[in-house]
Design an enzyme around this catalytic site. Structure first.
Site, short mmCIF file in Angstrom:
data_model
loop_
_atom_site.label_atom_id
_atom_site.label_comp_id
_atom_site.label_asym_id
_atom_site.label_seq_id
_atom_site.Cartn_x
_atom_site.Cartn_y
_atom_site.Cartn_z
N CYS A 90 1.97 -1.22 -8.17
CA CYS A 90 1.20 -0.14 -7.56
C CYS A 90 1.70 1.22 -8.05
O CYS A 90 2.91 1.48 -8.02
CB CYS A 90 1.29 -0.21 -6.05
SG CYS A 90 0.36 1.09 -5.20
N CYS A 96 4.46 5.80 -1.05
CA CYS A 96 3.73 5.14 0.04
C CYS A 96 4.67 4.20 0.79
O CYS A 96 5.44 3.46 0.18
CB CYS A 96 2.54 4.37 -0.53
SG CYS A 96 1.65 3.37 0.69
N CYS A 178 -4.86 0.51 -3.84
CA CYS A 178 -3.84 -0.21 -3.08
C CYS A 178 -3.80 -1.63 -3.61
O CYS A 178 -4.77 -2.38 -3.47
CB CYS A 178 -4.16 -0.20 -1.58
SG CYS A 178 -2.99 -1.18 -0.59
N CYS A 415 6.40 -13.66 14.40
CA CYS A 415 6.38 -12.51 13.49
C CYS A 415 7.68 -11.71 13.61
O CYS A 415 7.77 -10.60 13.10
CB CYS A 415 5.17 -11.62 13.76
SG CYS A 415 5.07 -10.98 15.45
#
Length: 463
Positions: A90, A96, A178, A415
């Site tokens: 990217c 970012c 992206c 998670c």
């Protein structure tokens, strides 16, 4: 990594370090004392260096100092790169804040995430699974099928920023692509930015959300003041041109409305073909961002539970039924699936999804699972198996009650490895054994660790 140089702060000192190992979130770890220019009073102090890998010699700029450790950012690689270093795909990587591991080989990312899970299980619960399963990997690099993208208009420059937050900052960085976002969504970003720039009410737009079903795409515009008719019409024409659904949200979730109602109901759809089930969802509903990992995850969960026709399964934190509907297929018409979820809206969505798939054996209840639920009828039934898919905070309150369900098998989808390990320790105290575990690369190129674990009740031996 050219992007990093833009964020260097000349007033902060730079030092040369020998990188020794990786932290859980993928930063290189080094210590003061390995180079002659290091301050003597810092000898032995630990330094966490973004973008640096074990075995490398790097120049790093200090970005934060604390009593026992410091944080830094690599500004130059001074010798041979690690064999695990790859070129970030990217152009925005390094500024970012969305991705943190694009410079690490995907295999090493997986190994690191499994090490994180192993370490947490050992530290918090003192256990390891009897068997480590093969990791579930993402089958594509542009895996994200939804994203919230910040919008900020700068009047003095007459420039609109469309992008994500910078690392550890509230400042937005403008992006034109992206690499982890679905390619069709990513390719639309420049066109979307130009559209928003042209609106009279652009200063009132806080963010946009893109979501993709199997066959539909939605654009949601979050605005804090009413948009005029001309702006709404421009948005509508853009959505018609793209074949997208258009939604406006001026306030909370209850204010969401679809603008192009003539195109259909307020729904997107995705299918889990292995189970012949189809889901409808709203752009604001929680769905897994990685479709291929989600399908593999659901299949593995069903395999681990080894469900038989007619069995009873409790699905906690069931959402819109992502696990419930496949589980219903596994237990057949004579089985029972009970799904529990805090959000009444998601319970209604799950109920609607059951109806659209003709799965009469599944029913759903709304309940805050962090509160006492022992008086509810569903909590006083027996179950053969449990599936638990909690948020990052884990399922500590529910785990205390697990023995009352009488389940022989539990699949825990996590998670957060720290809360999984904590809850696993309690399950062991309740007589369960951690049989199998695997990491899932749901969020490739980030430090987020998703995992799945199977617990089985230890059979009591009568004297």
């Amino acid at each position: 990594m050219k992007q990093q140089a833009k964020s260097r702060k000349p007033q902060q000192p730079e030092y040369i370090f020998q990188v020794e190992t990786l932290s859980h979130e993928g930063r290189g770890i080094a210590h003061y004392g390995s180079h002659p220019d290091h301050p003597a009073d810092k000898h032995g102090k630990k330094v966490f260096i973004r973008y640096a890998l074990p075995g490398e010699t790097v120049k790093a700029q200090i970005t934060h100092e604390a009593k026992r450790l410091e944080e830094a950012e690599m500004v130059a690689l001074l010798a041979e790169p690690s064999a695990n270093r790859v070129e970030a795909v990217c152009p925005h990587y390094g500024i970012c804040g969305g991705c943190s591991m694009q410079h690490i080989h995907p295999d090493e990312q997986i190994r690191l995430k499994q090490n994180v899970l192993q370490s947490h299980l050992q530290h918090f619960a003192g256990i390891q699974p009897e068997q480590w399963l093969e990791p579930i990997r993402s089958l594509q690099s542009d895996y994200r099928r939804r994203a919230r993208i910040g919008v900020r208009y700068l009047p003095k420059q007459d420039r609109l920023i469309l992008g994500f937050r910078e690392h550890h900052s509230n400042r937005l960085t403008s992006i034109h692509t992206c690499s982890v976002l679905d390619k069709k969504l990513s390719d639309s970003l420049p066109e979307l930015r130009n559209l928003l720039q042209s609106l009279k009410g652009k200063v009132h737009i806080g963010h946009v959300e893109l979501a993709k079903g199997d066959h539909e795409t939605s654009l949601l515009v979050r605005h804090i003041e009413k948009l005029n008719n001309a702006d709404v019409n421009q948005l509508r024409q853009f959505a018609l041109h793209k074949g997208w659904q258009l939604y406006l949200q001026p306030k909370g979730p209850e204010s969401l409305r679809r603008i192009d109602e003539e195109q259909g109901a307020m729904r997107l759809h995705y299918a889990l073909n292995a189970f012949d089930v189809n889901f409808a969802f709203s752009p604001l509903d929680f769905t897994q961002v990685n479709a291929t990992v989600n399908e593999q995850m659901v299949q593995l969960a069903c395999e681990l539970l080894q469900l038989q026709q007619g069995e009873r399964v409790l699905d906690l934190f069931c959402g819109l039924g992502n696990f419930s509907l496949p589980l219903a297929r596994c237990v057949g018409a004579k089985g029972v699936i009970v799904g529990v979820e805090a959000s009444e809206e998601m319970v209604q969505r799950a109920t609607d999804n059951v109806k659209r798939n003709n799965l009469v054996q599944a029913s759903f209840f709304s309940q805050d699972l962090t509160k006492d639920f022992s008086h509810h009828s569903w909590a006083n039934q027996g179950f053969d198996a449990l599936l638990i898919d909690p948020p990052r905070a884990g399922a500590y309150e529910i785990i205390q009650y697990v023995p009352n369900f009488g389940a022989k098998r539990i699949v825990y989808v996590s998670c957060n490895p720290a809360t999984l390990a904590r809850d696993a320790g309690v399950l062991v105290q309740h007589g369960y054994q951690l049989k199998k575990a695997a990491v899932m690369d749901m969020f490739t190129h980030t430090e987020h660790v998703e995992s799945i674990a199977l617990f089985e009740k230890i059979q009591e031996i009568n004297d």
